[in-house]
Design an enzyme around this catalytic site. Structure first.
Site, PDB file in Angstrom:
ATOM      1  N   HIS A 185       0.775  -1.260   0.000  1.00  0.00           N
ATOM      2  CA  HIS A 185       0.000   0.000   0.000  1.00  0.00           C
ATOM      3  C   HIS A 185       0.809   1.315   0.000  1.00  0.00           C
ATOM      4  O   HIS A 185       0.989   1.934  -1.023  1.00  0.00           O
ATOM      5  CB  HIS A 185      -0.929   0.028   1.209  1.00  0.00           C
ATOM      6  CG  HIS A 185      -2.019  -0.973   1.191  1.00  0.00           C
ATOM      7  ND1 HIS A 185      -2.909  -1.102   0.150  1.00  0.00           N
ATOM      8  CD2 HIS A 185      -2.395  -1.912   2.107  1.00  0.00           C
ATOM      9  CE1 HIS A 185      -3.780  -2.065   0.421  1.00  0.00           C
ATOM     10  NE2 HIS A 185      -3.484  -2.568   1.599  1.00  0.00           N
TER      11      HIS A 185
HETATM   12  C1  BDR Z   1      -4.185   2.078   4.221  1.00  0.00           C
HETATM   13  O1  BDR Z   1      -4.766   1.726   5.466  1.00  0.00           O
HETATM   14  C2  BDR Z   1      -3.783   1.639   6.440  1.00  0.00           C
HETATM   15  O2  BDR Z   1      -4.075   0.642   7.385  1.00  0.00           O
HETATM   16  C3  BDR Z   1      -2.493   1.421   5.717  1.00  0.00           C
HETATM   17  O3  BDR Z   1      -1.411   1.913   6.457  1.00  0.00           O
HETATM   18  C4  BDR Z   1      -2.686   2.164   4.434  1.00  0.00           C
HETATM   19  O4  BDR Z   1      -2.308   3.520   4.570  1.00  0.00           O
HETATM   20  C5  BDR Z   1      -4.604   1.043   3.209  1.00  0.00           C
HETATM   21  O5  BDR Z   1      -5.982   1.110   3.034  1.00  0.00           O
END
Ligand code: BDR
Ligand code: CA
Length: 305
Positions: free
Chosen positions: A231
């Site tokens: 991500h």
């Molecule tokens: C996002 O949600 C968070 O838990 C992660 O760090 C990332 O920024 C992904 O949807």
């Protein structure tokens, strides 16, 4: 090399992104926000992770709750402390204002600062609300957040919404509808760039291996996959190899209430109406396709110790 302010609710993938940022860009400061963890924990985590990874950057304390929504519980996937409960954390949660740091820095270095935002967009919204003069002075705002439903990736908190946007939908709507030059890395692309547990171990980075252990265990138990999506690191991939992404431009709004709260909407219709919610808005850049292997290999080569 860009000069970055790195805005984070630091959990596991945020920490991977911070390690990547420190190796590829110039870090001016780390601004923290609630999200994966409470903001005080985010301050402590940023300091702990920087110390463990030899990263030198000042840490600032940002917003502790959404602009208008009731606060919601932190994420559980990243461990109780957000960094996999891997280390004792002796660091203080006291720090100067993140919002003021963003405002002062952008004014001091007009057109030179790139904001990377990988948590809820509350600090960024507060900064542009308090100091709208900074909007044309920001070089670029690169966001991990949102989901446009291509290839079925429409949400990870609800069927409609991605975590960072859902946490503070009002802030996200204000930021995306502003004249800031935004690049979005939504779930559509971040779900395509995965790292396996074995690949993490091959990085030969003991701190990264330690913090993602519970995350990987959960993923293995729940989805049968020993690995995770990278991500937040994709914001740095965009800066390092933009040619690996296919980009659409469109104005974007965020649903702030109701069953689809947190849904990111791009203009697809050509209908003109008096009540057009996209009227007059800047077309933002949305990364909707990615050469996942190019992005993965660049990340591995940069992080391998
Ligand atoms: C996002 O949600 C968070 O838990 C992660 O760090 C990332 O920024 C992904 O949807
Ligand atoms: Ca994050």
């Amino acid at each position: 090399m860009r000069t970055l302010i790195f805005d984070t609710d630091i959990g596991v993938d945020d920490a991977f992104a911070l390690a990547y940022a420190a190796r590829t860009q110039r870090l001016l400061g780390i601004t923290t926000v609630f999200g994966n963890v409470a903001v005080g924990q985010a301050v402590k985590n940023a300091r702990l992770f920087c110390a463990k990874m030899n990263i030198s950057a000042p840490v600032y304390r940002g917003c502790s709750r959404p602009l208008a929504l009731a606060p919601s519980a932190p994420a559980t996937l990243h461990g109780a402390d957000g960094l996999g409960d891997a280390f004792d954390n002796p660091y203080s949660d006291v720090a100067d204002s993140a919002v003021q740091f963003i405002i002062d820095s952008v004014r001091a270095q007009p057109h030179a600062i790139t904001l990377v935002a990988i948590g809820p967009l509350t600090n960024i919204a507060c900064a542009i609300n308090q100091a709208p003069d900074i909007i044309p002075l920001v070089k670029e705002l690169v966001i991990m957040g949102g989901a446009f439903g291509t290839d079925g990736h429409a949400g990870n908190v609800t069927p409609f919404a991605e975590f960072n946007i859902w946490k503070d939908a009002h802030a996200a709507d204000q930021v995306l509808a502003s004249a800031l030059p935004v690049v979005m890395l939504p779930l559509d692309v971040t779900h395509k760039v995965l790292i396996s547990g074995e690949e993490v171990r091959q990085l030969n980075q003991p701190v990264l291996s330690a913090i993602c252990r519970p995350y990987l265990a959960y993923s293995l138990q729940k989805e049968g996959f020993d690995g995770m999506a990278l991500h937040d690191t994709l914001t740095l991939s965009w800066l390092a190899l933009p040619q690996a992404f296919s980009v659409t431009t469109a104005p974007v709004r965020v649903v702030t209430e109701g069953i689809s709260r947190g849904q990111t909407l791009q203009r697809v219709s050509t209908l003109t109406s008096r009540d057009d919610p996209f009227a007059g808005l800047r077309a933002q850049r949305l990364c909707l396709g990615v050469d996942a292997e190019a992005v993965r290999q660049h990340f591995f080569a940069t992080l391998r110790a």
